[in-house]
Write a protein that holds these residues in place. Structure first.
Motif, PDB file in Angstrom:
ATOM      1  N   GLY A 121       1.473   6.213  -6.652  1.00 31.12           N
ATOM      2  CA  GLY A 121       1.150   5.315  -5.562  1.00 31.12           C
ATOM      3  C   GLY A 121       1.181   3.882  -6.021  1.00 31.12           C
ATOM      4  O   GLY A 121       0.807   3.572  -7.157  1.00 31.12           O
ATOM      5  N   LYS A 122       1.662   3.016  -5.139  1.00 28.16           N
ATOM      6  CA  LYS A 122       1.709   1.590  -5.450  1.00 28.16           C
ATOM      7  C   LYS A 122       1.672   0.816  -4.142  1.00 28.16           C
ATOM      8  O   LYS A 122       2.483   1.043  -3.257  1.00 28.16           O
ATOM      9  N   LYS A 123       0.696  -0.091  -4.037  1.00 26.25           N
ATOM     10  CA  LYS A 123       0.584  -0.955  -2.866  1.00 26.25           C
ATOM     11  C   LYS A 123       1.561  -2.110  -3.032  1.00 26.25           C
ATOM     12  O   LYS A 123       1.802  -2.572  -4.136  1.00 26.25           O
ATOM     13  N   ALA A 124       2.086  -2.578  -1.921  1.00 25.00           N
ATOM     14  CA  ALA A 124       2.955  -3.754  -1.954  1.00 25.00           C
ATOM     15  C   ALA A 124       2.128  -4.960  -2.390  1.00 25.00           C
ATOM     16  O   ALA A 124       1.015  -5.167  -1.897  1.00 25.00           O
ATOM     17  N   ASP A 125       2.635  -5.761  -3.319  1.00 23.33           N
ATOM     18  CA  ASP A 125       1.892  -6.911  -3.848  1.00 23.33           C
ATOM     19  C   ASP A 125       1.518  -7.900  -2.758  1.00 23.33           C
ATOM     20  O   ASP A 125       0.425  -8.437  -2.743  1.00 23.33           O
ATOM     21  N   SER A 126       2.404  -8.141  -1.818  1.00 19.97           N
ATOM     22  CA  SER A 126       2.133  -9.125  -0.767  1.00 19.97           C
ATOM     23  C   SER A 126       0.978  -8.668   0.121  1.00 19.97           C
ATOM     24  O   SER A 126       0.219  -9.479   0.641  1.00 19.97           O
ATOM     25  N   GLU A 127       0.802  -7.375   0.254  1.00 20.67           N
ATOM     26  CA  GLU A 127      -0.262  -6.836   1.100  1.00 20.67           C
ATOM     27  C   GLU A 127      -1.634  -7.158   0.516  1.00 20.67           C
ATOM     28  O   GLU A 127      -2.556  -7.550   1.215  1.00 20.67           O
ATOM     29  N   LEU A 155     -13.319 -11.475  -0.841  1.00 20.94           N
ATOM     30  CA  LEU A 155     -14.394 -12.079  -1.611  1.00 20.94           C
ATOM     31  C   LEU A 155     -14.845 -11.114  -2.701  1.00 20.94           C
ATOM     32  O   LEU A 155     -15.226 -11.524  -3.789  1.00 20.94           O
ATOM     33  N   TYR A 156     -14.808  -9.842  -2.376  1.00 26.79           N
ATOM     34  CA  TYR A 156     -15.115  -8.776  -3.341  1.00 26.79           C
ATOM     35  C   TYR A 156     -14.249  -7.574  -2.974  1.00 26.79           C
ATOM     36  O   TYR A 156     -14.167  -7.206  -1.804  1.00 26.79           O
ATOM     37  N   GLN A 157     -13.602  -6.981  -3.975  1.00 28.15           N
ATOM     38  CA  GLN A 157     -12.758  -5.816  -3.709  1.00 28.15           C
ATOM     39  C   GLN A 157     -13.231  -4.673  -4.605  1.00 28.15           C
ATOM     40  O   GLN A 157     -12.856  -4.572  -5.768  1.00 28.15           O
ATOM     41  N   GLY A 158     -14.069  -3.810  -4.057  1.00 28.80           N
ATOM     42  CA  GLY A 158     -14.605  -2.672  -4.802  1.00 28.80           C
ATOM     43  C   GLY A 158     -13.764  -1.415  -4.646  1.00 28.80           C
ATOM     44  O   GLY A 158     -13.905  -0.475  -5.410  1.00 28.80           O
ATOM     45  N   MET A 159     -12.899  -1.394  -3.641  1.00 33.77           N
ATOM     46  CA  MET A 159     -12.022  -0.229  -3.445  1.00 33.77           C
ATOM     47  C   MET A 159     -10.765  -0.431  -4.283  1.00 33.77           C
ATOM     48  O   MET A 159      -9.960  -1.319  -3.996  1.00 33.77           O
ATOM     49  N   ILE A 160     -10.645   0.369  -5.290  1.00 34.88           N
ATOM     50  CA  ILE A 160      -9.511   0.254  -6.207  1.00 34.88           C
ATOM     51  C   ILE A 160      -8.249   0.751  -5.511  1.00 34.88           C
ATOM     52  O   ILE A 160      -8.236   1.825  -4.914  1.00 34.88           O
ATOM     53  N   GLN A 161      -7.212  -0.039  -5.597  1.00 33.28           N
ATOM     54  CA  GLN A 161      -5.919   0.359  -5.049  1.00 33.28           C
ATOM     55  C   GLN A 161      -4.829   0.034  -6.069  1.00 33.28           C
ATOM     56  O   GLN A 161      -3.760  -0.428  -5.719  1.00 33.28           O
ATOM     57  N   ARG A 162      -5.144   0.287  -7.323  1.00 28.78           N
ATOM     58  CA  ARG A 162      -4.177  -0.024  -8.374  1.00 28.78           C
ATOM     59  C   ARG A 162      -3.094   1.053  -8.398  1.00 28.78           C
ATOM     60  O   ARG A 162      -3.299   2.174  -7.928  1.00 28.78           O
ATOM     61  N   PRO A 163      -1.944   0.713  -8.951  1.00 28.37           N
ATOM     62  CA  PRO A 163      -0.872   1.714  -9.068  1.00 28.37           C
ATOM     63  C   PRO A 163      -1.349   2.896  -9.917  1.00 28.37           C
ATOM     64  O   PRO A 163      -2.150   2.734 -10.832  1.00 28.37           O
ATOM     65  N   PHE A 164      -0.859   4.080  -9.590  1.00 27.60           N
ATOM     66  CA  PHE A 164      -1.224   5.269 -10.352  1.00 27.60           C
ATOM     67  C   PHE A 164      -0.047   6.239 -10.416  1.00 27.60           C
ATOM     68  O   PHE A 164       0.897   6.134  -9.647  1.00 27.60           O
ATOM     69  N   ARG A 165      -0.164   7.154 -11.356  1.00 30.73           N
ATOM     70  CA  ARG A 165       0.792   8.262 -11.487  1.00 30.73           C
ATOM     71  C   ARG A 165       0.022   9.446 -12.033  1.00 30.73           C
ATOM     72  O   ARG A 165      -0.588   9.379 -13.098  1.00 30.73           O
ATOM     73  N   ARG A 166       0.045  10.541 -11.280  1.00 34.58           N
ATOM     74  CA  ARG A 166      -0.588  11.804 -11.692  1.00 34.58           C
ATOM     75  C   ARG A 166       0.508  12.840 -11.854  1.00 34.58           C
ATOM     76  O   ARG A 166       1.380  12.977 -10.988  1.00 34.58           O
ATOM     77  N   VAL A 167       0.467  13.578 -12.952  1.00 33.02           N
ATOM     78  CA  VAL A 167       1.462  14.610 -13.210  1.00 33.02           C
ATOM     79  C   VAL A 167       0.748  15.951 -13.325  1.00 33.02           C
ATOM     80  O   VAL A 167      -0.255  16.072 -14.032  1.00 33.02           O
ATOM     81  N   PHE A 168       1.270  16.943 -12.618  1.00 37.06           N
ATOM     82  CA  PHE A 168       0.720  18.292 -12.650  1.00 37.06           C
ATOM     83  C   PHE A 168       1.797  19.237 -13.173  1.00 37.06           C
ATOM     84  O   PHE A 168       2.925  19.228 -12.678  1.00 37.06           O
ATOM     85  N   HIS A 169       1.454  20.046 -14.162  1.00 36.41           N
ATOM     86  CA  HIS A 169       2.375  21.046 -14.687  1.00 36.41           C
ATOM     87  C   HIS A 169       2.264  22.296 -13.819  1.00 36.41           C
ATOM     88  O   HIS A 169       1.155  22.783 -13.570  1.00 36.41           O
TER      89      HIS A 169
END
Length: 154
Positions: free
Chosen positions: A75-81, A88-102
């Motif tokens: 997942g990756k949010k658009a930077d402009s968004e 003022l405060y952003q406690g909800m993390i929306q950083r890029p991620f990658r999860r891999v499941f075998h």
């Protein structure tokens, strides 16, 4: 953590290369990143569900890639968004991620749904008919006598 030498097993097994690599890789410490949190549940005999908490991500921000024996969710949010909101405060993390499941052999994705900030991926193990166990009939009765070729032609 005690390390086990898998070399003797590797010398006496054929076709288990992938399994041995998974066992070898499982001895390494996993990264501490636990974002986003997820659940894996068994929903039937050969059915499974992965649920990831992806609040703030929309369908266009997420990718699900299925490869043989591997499922990758990123997942990756658009930077402009993110820049345009003026938090003022952003406690909800929306950083890029990658999860891999075998995945085990023959596990396929049956569907994916994003609802209320939860990404739900349904999986099913579908073994091809040619790979399913089958009963082999054993011929019984009298054995046919072997014909002996005496070389006398006739």
């Amino acid at each position: 953590m005690e390390l086990t030498d898998l070399a003797p097993l590797a010398r006496s097994s054929i076709g288990f290369d992938r399994l041995l690599k998974l066992l070898e890789g499982s001895r390494l410490p996993e990264p501490a990143d636990d974002y986003p949190p997820y659940n894996i549940e068994k929903t039937g005999q050969d059915a499974y569900r992965i649920t990831l908490a992806v609040a703030g991500f929309g369908p266009d921000d997420l990718d699900i890639i299925l490869q043989p024996n591997l499922l990758a969710v990123s997942g990756k949010k658009a930077d402009s968004e993110a820049r345009g909101k003026g938090f003022l405060y952003q406690g909800m993390i929306q950083r890029p991620f990658r999860r891999v499941f075998h995945l085990a052999d023959y596990v396929q994705v049956r569907g994916a749904e994003l609802k209320d900030g939860m990404l739900v991926i349904d999986l099913a193990r579908e073994i091809p008919d040619a790979m399913k166990p089958r009963r082999i009939e054993i011929a019984g009765g009298q054995a046919r006598p072997a014909q002996i070729d005496t070389g006398h032609g006739g």
